[in-house]
Design a protein around this motif. Sequence first.
Motif, PDB file in Angstrom:
ATOM      1  N   THR A 169      45.415 -14.481 -41.823  1.00 57.93           N
ATOM      2  CA  THR A 169      44.023 -14.521 -41.069  1.00 57.93           C
ATOM      3  C   THR A 169      43.958 -12.665 -40.652  1.00 57.93           C
TER       4      THR A 169
ATOM      5  N   ARG B 229      41.060 -10.416 -37.395  1.00 55.39           N
ATOM      6  CA  ARG B 229      40.374 -10.798 -35.912  1.00 55.39           C
ATOM      7  C   ARG B 229      39.303  -8.842 -36.693  1.00 55.39           C
TER       8      ARG B 229
ATOM      9  N   LYS C 175      33.127 -10.078 -35.406  1.00 53.39           N
ATOM     10  CA  LYS C 175      32.352 -10.857 -35.995  1.00 53.39           C
ATOM     11  C   LYS C 175      33.409 -12.429 -35.351  1.00 53.39           C
ATOM     12  N   GLY C 176      34.944 -11.439 -34.723  1.00 50.53           N
ATOM     13  CA  GLY C 176      36.297 -13.190 -34.006  1.00 50.53           C
ATOM     14  C   GLY C 176      37.252 -13.155 -35.626  1.00 50.53           C
ATOM     15  N   ALA C 177      37.834 -14.048 -34.707  1.00 46.81           N
ATOM     16  CA  ALA C 177      39.055 -14.772 -36.056  1.00 46.81           C
ATOM     17  C   ALA C 177      38.800 -15.251 -37.370  1.00 46.81           C
ATOM     18  N   ALA C 178      39.295 -14.995 -38.374  1.00 47.82           N
ATOM     19  CA  ALA C 178      38.617 -15.149 -39.612  1.00 47.82           C
ATOM     20  C   ALA C 178      40.068 -15.836 -40.500  1.00 47.82           C
TER      21      ALA C 178
ATOM     22  N   ARG D  59      34.670 -23.559 -43.738  1.00 50.01           N
ATOM     23  CA  ARG D  59      35.614 -23.702 -42.228  1.00 50.01           C
ATOM     24  C   ARG D  59      35.107 -22.615 -41.801  1.00 50.01           C
ATOM     25  N   THR D  60      35.283 -22.673 -39.882  1.00 49.99           N
ATOM     26  CA  THR D  60      34.716 -21.644 -38.974  1.00 49.99           C
ATOM     27  C   THR D  60      35.611 -21.417 -38.419  1.00 49.99           C
ATOM     28  N   ALA D  61      35.734 -20.494 -37.134  1.00 53.93           N
ATOM     29  CA  ALA D  61      35.976 -20.377 -35.993  1.00 53.93           C
ATOM     30  C   ALA D  61      36.997 -20.873 -35.420  1.00 53.93           C
ATOM     31  N   ASP D  62      36.869 -23.292 -35.993  1.00 49.19           N
ATOM     32  CA  ASP D  62      37.710 -23.987 -35.668  1.00 49.19           C
ATOM     33  C   ASP D  62      38.716 -24.074 -35.833  1.00 49.19           C
ATOM     34  N   CYS D  63      39.064 -23.177 -37.534  1.00 40.59           N
ATOM     35  CA  CYS D  63      40.077 -23.566 -37.906  1.00 40.59           C
ATOM     36  C   CYS D  63      41.340 -23.456 -37.340  1.00 40.59           C
ATOM     37  N   PHE D  64      41.068 -22.287 -36.008  1.00 40.80           N
ATOM     38  CA  PHE D  64      42.309 -22.128 -35.186  1.00 40.80           C
ATOM     39  C   PHE D  64      42.434 -23.385 -34.350  1.00 40.80           C
TER      40      PHE D  64
END
Length: 172
Positions: free
Chosen positions: A35, A37, A40-43, A101-106
């Motif tokens: 993972t 950050r 663009k955010g977390a991935a 997957r998107t940031a929803d994976c978190f």
Amino acid sequence: MSISSAIPPVDADLPLVDGLRLAMRRLAASVSVVTLRDDKGAAGATVSALCSLSFDPPSVLIALNQSGSVHDRLLAADTYAINILHADQQDVSRTFGQPNRTADCFKPGEWEDVMGAPCLIGAQSTLVCRRAAELPHGSHRVIVGEVLWTRSRTEVDPLLYADGGYRRLADI
């Protein structure tokens, strides 16, 4: 030493790639999610391989698919986390294993930021790393990470994957 030919190997007549795929399905491995950050955010993504490399300096290596959405972002990140999943975190593995997957994976699990990287609370172990070296090969890139920080659970019960399914560690 005698070699018996009474039982032929299962993959005796398979093409080499299929034989390799079959052999690797028999290699049980802990499931790990890398993972990061960035702006663009977390991935994150599951990694196909994780291996201890050196204690001096503390280093590990991972193999990451070069066509994956996280590949380029990981190469540009200052730090990243390797989350070795606990046996009760199959939902995290399934989510990060999805191709789109998107940031929803978190959403599965609880996460905290450590040294700029998303770390899964309750993971079997977590390593925060800085990229030290890399080597492209075929469809993947081997990335050497200098380990900057670690955390591990007391009990040992990693999520294992072998022969296309999740497994549990058994005491012998």
